[in-house]
Design a protein around this motif. Structure first.
Motif, mmCIF file in Angstrom:
data_model
loop_
_atom_site.group_PDB
_atom_site.id
_atom_site.type_symbol
_atom_site.label_atom_id
_atom_site.label_comp_id
_atom_site.label_asym_id
_atom_site.label_seq_id
_atom_site.Cartn_x
_atom_site.Cartn_y
_atom_site.Cartn_z
ATOM 1 N N LYS A 31 -20.420 10.347 17.763
ATOM 2 C CA LYS A 31 -20.478 9.926 19.164
ATOM 3 C C LYS A 31 -21.646 8.981 19.413
ATOM 4 N N GLN A 32 -22.735 9.157 18.652
ATOM 5 C CA GLN A 32 -23.920 8.322 18.823
ATOM 6 C C GLN A 32 -23.781 6.962 18.135
ATOM 7 N N ALA A 33 -22.843 6.850 17.196
ATOM 8 C CA ALA A 33 -22.679 5.606 16.437
ATOM 9 C C ALA A 33 -22.196 4.483 17.353
ATOM 10 N N ASP A 34 -22.445 3.252 16.937
ATOM 11 C CA ASP A 34 -22.037 2.076 17.696
ATOM 12 C C ASP A 34 -21.277 1.111 16.770
ATOM 13 N N PRO A 35 -19.935 1.041 16.919
ATOM 14 C CA PRO A 35 -19.102 1.785 17.864
ATOM 15 C C PRO A 35 -18.920 3.239 17.410
ATOM 16 N N PRO A 36 -18.493 4.121 18.316
ATOM 17 C CA PRO A 36 -18.282 5.518 17.938
ATOM 18 C C PRO A 36 -17.258 5.651 16.818
ATOM 19 N N LEU A 37 -17.437 6.668 15.987
ATOM 20 C CA LEU A 37 -16.534 6.907 14.870
ATOM 21 C C LEU A 37 -15.509 7.979 15.240
ATOM 22 N N ARG A 38 -14.449 8.034 14.453
ATOM 23 C CA ARG A 38 -13.374 8.998 14.712
ATOM 24 C C ARG A 38 -13.640 10.289 13.942
ATOM 25 N N VAL A 39 -13.435 11.429 14.582
ATOM 26 C CA VAL A 39 -13.672 12.738 13.972
ATOM 27 C C VAL A 39 -12.363 13.518 13.965
ATOM 28 N N THR A 40 -11.900 13.905 12.777
ATOM 29 C CA THR A 40 -10.650 14.646 12.637
ATOM 30 C C THR A 40 -10.913 15.989 11.966
#
Length: 296
Positions: free
Chosen positions: A218-227
């Motif tokens: 969530k903090q990454a730019d852009p946000p990453l996907r979490v599955t």
């Protein structure tokens, strides 16, 4: 978690099962007191909620009160009308002995159900290891480590965590990038390093304990996907229930914490979702803010 995750909890089990017997043999100051009345009588100081915590292990906790365990502790203290205090110690060998076992504090805010180093409460969270990928990449809809699209990819994995077994079984270790399990959280973070490497393209994806994955993605730019890896059909379990940890003798205190969890689950879920934690119900369906919101 331990035996479990690539954040703080993995170090709990690694610390040594011998601590369990020692803690169980440590008497509580209120062991012979009657069960009626104030169930917090077993605390070191009945007027103070003393929490055992890592001073630098976001998103779980830190000494500035910025982690989700800090926020849950604040909610607990408010509900109990007690002052909040901390006994800080790095989540490494000696954590339980130097905190809960030494009666410097009375509760560990995050503890995996089923582990037996200390006594666990009812769970307040169910979550899982997760695959972290870039949104828009060819891997963003991968849901299992058996997916053939992962073959030949460079995947980050925290060494000695359960998903490493699944990665090995699926032939993914040859190109894997390992990250250390046991670290000094005051100066290092395997989760932050992995997320940075995914963002830069140094690795194609990463596998992390869900709360760490959700927060840092969530903090990454852009946000990453979490599955969340809830579709694995073999190997170690990927999902875990997390409650709180207390001394074996503190039965009344445990009952009070169970009551708190039951009565405040909506507020606890809202805190966790705010940190990006991928929450799951008992059917592995995601718990969202809409599900959590109280009905009018």
């Amino acid at each position: 978690m331990t035996g479990l995750a690539g954040g703080r909890w993995p170090s709990i089990i690694v610390a040594g099962v011998a601590v369990a017997a020692w803690l169980q043999a440590t008497p509580s100051a209120a062991q012979q007191r009657p069960e009626g009345g104030d169930l917090s009588i077993e605390l070191v100081d009945p007027n103070v909620l003393r929490v055992c915590a890592d001073p630098r292990n976001l998103p779980l906790s830190n000494d500035k009160g910025e982690g989700f365990e800090n926020k849950i502790a604040e909610l607990l203290a408010a509900r109990l009308q007690k002052r909040l205090a901390y006994a800080f110690f790095p989540q490494a060998t000696g954590f339980f002995r130097m905190t809960l076992g030494a009666h410097r504090c009375d509760v560990v805010m995050g503890y995996p159900q089923g582990d037996d180093l200390v006594q666990g409460t009812n769970p307040y969270m169910r979550t899982a290891y997760a695959l972290v990928t870039k949104s828009g990449s060819a891997l963003e809809d991968v849901t299992t480590l058996a997916d053939p699209r992962l073959k030949g990819k460079h995947i980050g994995i925290v060494a000695a965590t359960p998903p490493a077994t699944n990665m090995a079984a699926n032939g993914l270790m040859a190109n894997a990038r390992p990250y250390a399990l046991m670290i000094d959280t005051r100066i290092d973070s395997s989760a932050e390093a992995m997320i940075k490497d995914i963002g830069s393209g140094a690795i194609d994806a990463g596998v992390l304990w869900g709360p760490m994955a959700g927060f840092h993605a969530k903090q990454a730019d852009p946000p990453l996907r979490v599955t969340p890896l809830v579709s694995e059909t073999s190997g170690p379990r990927m999902t875990y229930r997390i409650g709180m940890g207390v001394r074996a003798a503190d039965q009344n205190w445990k009952r009070l914490l169970n009551r708190f969890i039951q009565d405040n689950q909506v507020e606890i879920n809202a805190i966790l979702l705010g940190y990006g934690v991928p929450l799951l119900d008992d059917s592995d369906r995601p718990i969202t803010a809409q599900v959590v919101a109280p009905k009018p």
